[in-house]
Design a protein around this motif. Sequence first.
Motif, PDB file in Angstrom:
ATOM      1  N   THR A  57       0.807  -1.212   0.000  1.00  9.39           N
ATOM      2  CA  THR A  57       0.000   0.000   0.000  1.00  9.39           C
ATOM      3  C   THR A  57       0.847   1.271   0.000  1.00  9.39           C
ATOM      4  N   THR A  58       2.187   1.144   0.132  1.00 16.42           N
ATOM      5  CA  THR A  58       3.046   2.314   0.131  1.00 16.42           C
ATOM      6  C   THR A  58       3.281   2.787  -1.294  1.00 16.42           C
ATOM      7  N   PRO A  59       3.004   4.055  -1.609  1.00 14.72           N
ATOM      8  CA  PRO A  59       3.190   4.526  -2.980  1.00 14.72           C
ATOM      9  C   PRO A  59       4.657   4.547  -3.379  1.00 14.72           C
ATOM     10  N   ILE A  60       4.931   4.281  -4.629  1.00 17.48           N
ATOM     11  CA  ILE A  60       6.293   4.345  -5.141  1.00 17.48           C
ATOM     12  C   ILE A  60       6.750   5.801  -5.111  1.00 17.48           C
ATOM     13  N   PRO A  61       7.974   6.088  -4.598  1.00 18.22           N
ATOM     14  CA  PRO A  61       8.424   7.484  -4.507  1.00 18.22           C
ATOM     15  C   PRO A  61       8.456   8.167  -5.874  1.00 18.22           C
ATOM     16  N   PRO A  66      14.896  12.968 -11.320  1.00 21.65           N
ATOM     17  CA  PRO A  66      15.463  11.660 -11.694  1.00 21.65           C
ATOM     18  C   PRO A  66      16.499  11.722 -12.805  1.00 21.65           C
ATOM     19  N   GLU A  67      16.550  12.820 -13.568  1.00 18.11           N
ATOM     20  CA  GLU A  67      17.492  12.906 -14.676  1.00 18.11           C
ATOM     21  C   GLU A  67      18.874  13.406 -14.268  1.00 18.11           C
ATOM     22  N   ALA A  68      19.077  13.703 -12.994  1.00 17.80           N
ATOM     23  CA  ALA A  68      20.372  14.219 -12.528  1.00 17.80           C
ATOM     24  C   ALA A  68      21.462  13.155 -12.631  1.00 17.80           C
ATOM     25  N   SER A  69      22.675  13.601 -12.950  1.00 19.48           N
ATOM     26  CA  SER A  69      23.825  12.701 -13.007  1.00 19.48           C
ATOM     27  C   SER A  69      25.050  13.279 -12.315  1.00 19.48           C
ATOM     28  N   HIS A  70      24.996  14.558 -11.977  1.00 16.22           N
ATOM     29  CA  HIS A  70      26.164  15.269 -11.443  1.00 16.22           C
ATOM     30  C   HIS A  70      25.838  15.808 -10.053  1.00 16.22           C
ATOM     31  N   LEU A  71      26.576  15.364  -9.047  1.00 25.26           N
ATOM     32  CA  LEU A  71      26.407  15.833  -7.678  1.00 25.26           C
ATOM     33  C   LEU A  71      27.413  16.947  -7.387  1.00 25.26           C
ATOM     34  N   ILE A  72      26.907  18.113  -6.979  1.00 25.80           N
ATOM     35  CA  ILE A  72      27.753  19.224  -6.557  1.00 25.80           C
ATOM     36  C   ILE A  72      27.563  19.403  -5.051  1.00 25.80           C
ATOM     37  N   ILE A  73      28.632  19.286  -4.296  1.00 30.49           N
ATOM     38  CA  ILE A  73      28.584  19.381  -2.837  1.00 30.49           C
ATOM     39  C   ILE A  73      29.238  20.680  -2.389  1.00 30.49           C
ATOM     40  N   VAL A  74      28.524  21.448  -1.595  1.00 27.94           N
ATOM     41  CA  VAL A  74      29.129  22.574  -0.890  1.00 27.94           C
ATOM     42  C   VAL A  74      29.240  22.163   0.576  1.00 27.94           C
ATOM     43  N   ALA A  75      30.457  21.911   1.024  1.00 32.72           N
ATOM     44  CA  ALA A  75      30.675  21.522   2.414  1.00 32.72           C
ATOM     45  C   ALA A  75      30.527  22.753   3.300  1.00 32.72           C
ATOM     46  N   CYS A  76      29.632  22.676   4.273  1.00 31.47           N
ATOM     47  CA  CYS A  76      29.368  23.818   5.155  1.00 31.47           C
ATOM     48  C   CYS A  76      30.270  23.747   6.384  1.00 31.47           C
ATOM     49  N   PHE A 190      17.015  12.021  -3.603  1.00 34.21           N
ATOM     50  CA  PHE A 190      16.394  13.069  -4.411  1.00 34.21           C
ATOM     51  C   PHE A 190      16.188  12.650  -5.861  1.00 34.21           C
ATOM     52  N   THR A 191      17.028  11.731  -6.349  1.00 34.51           N
ATOM     53  CA  THR A 191      17.003  11.383  -7.771  1.00 34.51           C
ATOM     54  C   THR A 191      16.656   9.928  -8.061  1.00 34.51           C
ATOM     55  N   GLY A 192      16.820   9.062  -7.063  1.00 31.07           N
ATOM     56  CA  GLY A 192      16.573   7.641  -7.291  1.00 31.07           C
ATOM     57  C   GLY A 192      17.753   6.914  -7.881  1.00 31.07           C
ATOM     58  N   GLN A 193      18.883   7.599  -8.019  1.00 34.64           N
ATOM     59  CA  GLN A 193      20.078   6.962  -8.568  1.00 34.64           C
ATOM     60  C   GLN A 193      21.308   7.538  -7.880  1.00 34.64           C
ATOM     61  N   TYR A 194      22.488   7.041  -8.281  1.00 32.56           N
ATOM     62  CA  TYR A 194      23.742   7.519  -7.704  1.00 32.56           C
ATOM     63  C   TYR A 194      24.488   8.363  -8.734  1.00 32.56           C
ATOM     64  N   ASP A 280      18.666   3.090   5.505  1.00 28.55           N
ATOM     65  CA  ASP A 280      17.420   2.636   4.899  1.00 28.55           C
ATOM     66  C   ASP A 280      17.227   3.193   3.497  1.00 28.55           C
ATOM     67  N   SER A 281      17.545   4.470   3.297  1.00 30.11           N
ATOM     68  CA  SER A 281      17.266   5.097   2.003  1.00 30.11           C
ATOM     69  C   SER A 281      18.308   4.789   0.948  1.00 30.11           C
ATOM     70  N   CYS A 282      19.484   4.298   1.340  1.00 30.59           N
ATOM     71  CA  CYS A 282      20.548   3.942   0.389  1.00 30.59           C
ATOM     72  C   CYS A 282      20.993   2.504   0.631  1.00 30.59           C
ATOM     73  N   PRO A 283      20.133   1.535   0.331  1.00 28.95           N
ATOM     74  CA  PRO A 283      20.471   0.141   0.649  1.00 28.95           C
ATOM     75  C   PRO A 283      21.721  -0.358  -0.054  1.00 28.95           C
ATOM     76  N   GLU A 284      22.030   0.196  -1.232  1.00 31.52           N
ATOM     77  CA  GLU A 284      23.233  -0.250  -1.954  1.00 31.52           C
ATOM     78  C   GLU A 284      24.521   0.167  -1.238  1.00 31.52           C
ATOM     79  N   LEU A 285      24.421   1.087  -0.290  1.00 25.13           N
ATOM     80  CA  LEU A 285      25.604   1.577   0.420  1.00 25.13           C
ATOM     81  C   LEU A 285      25.656   1.116   1.876  1.00 25.13           C
TER      82      LEU A 285
END
Length: 317
Positions: A57-61, A66-76, A190-194, A280-285
């Motif tokens: 009964t849980t909806p698929i996220p 989903p089209e993102a491929s590039h992660l930009i990190i600003v370390a705070c 946020f994207t469903g992928q890595y 939980d949200s990143c089972p592959e990791l």
Amino acid sequence: MAASFGTARKWSLGCSPVIQRLTLSILLLTTLFLTLSSLASREIVTSFTAGRKLSRTTPIPVYPFPEASHLIIVACHAIWHGYAGEHPGESATEWNLKPFQQDQQITFINHIQLGLNAAIVDEESLLVFSGGQTSRKSGPISEAQSYYNLANARKMIETDSNVSLRVTTEEFAKDSFENLLFSICRFHEFTGQYPDRITFVTHEFKRERIQGLHRAAIRFPLHKFRLIGRDAPGEDSPTGEEYLNALEPFTRDPYGCFDETLVSKRKSRNPFLRHDSYFDSCPELRGLLAFCSQAGAFYLGDLPWDNHTASQLPATA
């Protein structure tokens, strides 16, 4: 239930055949309903306890990007308290700065702008401000949220632009290794992928630590990783404190899980006892998130980016 059938049978002896059949039908339907309800409850409990898998009964996220491929990190690196004047963030009094960070607030603003610049030129990028609720004095606001608030206060993010839809926060990281690993998890949420590529915005003097040690510890390919460094005035090379408090400890303990300096730093930077949900949200990791080797060895389990290249695997220590 057997007693109920016996009672019903005795009572039905004096009833017409129609009433007898009706009574038995009701009993059978009641029994079937109770049995199915019991099985369904057992299935839900089993599903929840066995890895908290999605129930039927849980909806698929629906992933925002989903089209993102590039992660930009600003370390705070600090928490901005807020200001309503013309130049938000430019006064040290608006920040919760540590003694060694005095007058670095302009550098933090530069880091925000560098991250946004990188996001503007790549429409397949997701910008993540990363940093947790690290200061009891500042209250339960994260470094990441304060950077995002500052970017908006300075009108660095145009609300009607494409970039405004490609910015989010990661609010649990307590050091530079977690900035990297947790931001990858936030990208996945946020994207469903890595990510296929990573850009990391921070101080230049931390290049050896982040690009050399942290990237290698998670085995992300070097040719897919870019560090943009901007130091405060006078910080153009690693200091003695950088070697003593970061480079040397992370060399001994790549994942920050047993070295006393690194462990105590993470504890002190979590005054509100926050806990992330990335397991939980990143089972592959999960293997990487839980990994700890007191021999200084790298994690060698499967990782989502293993197929990027076969030549980037580090040797074990």
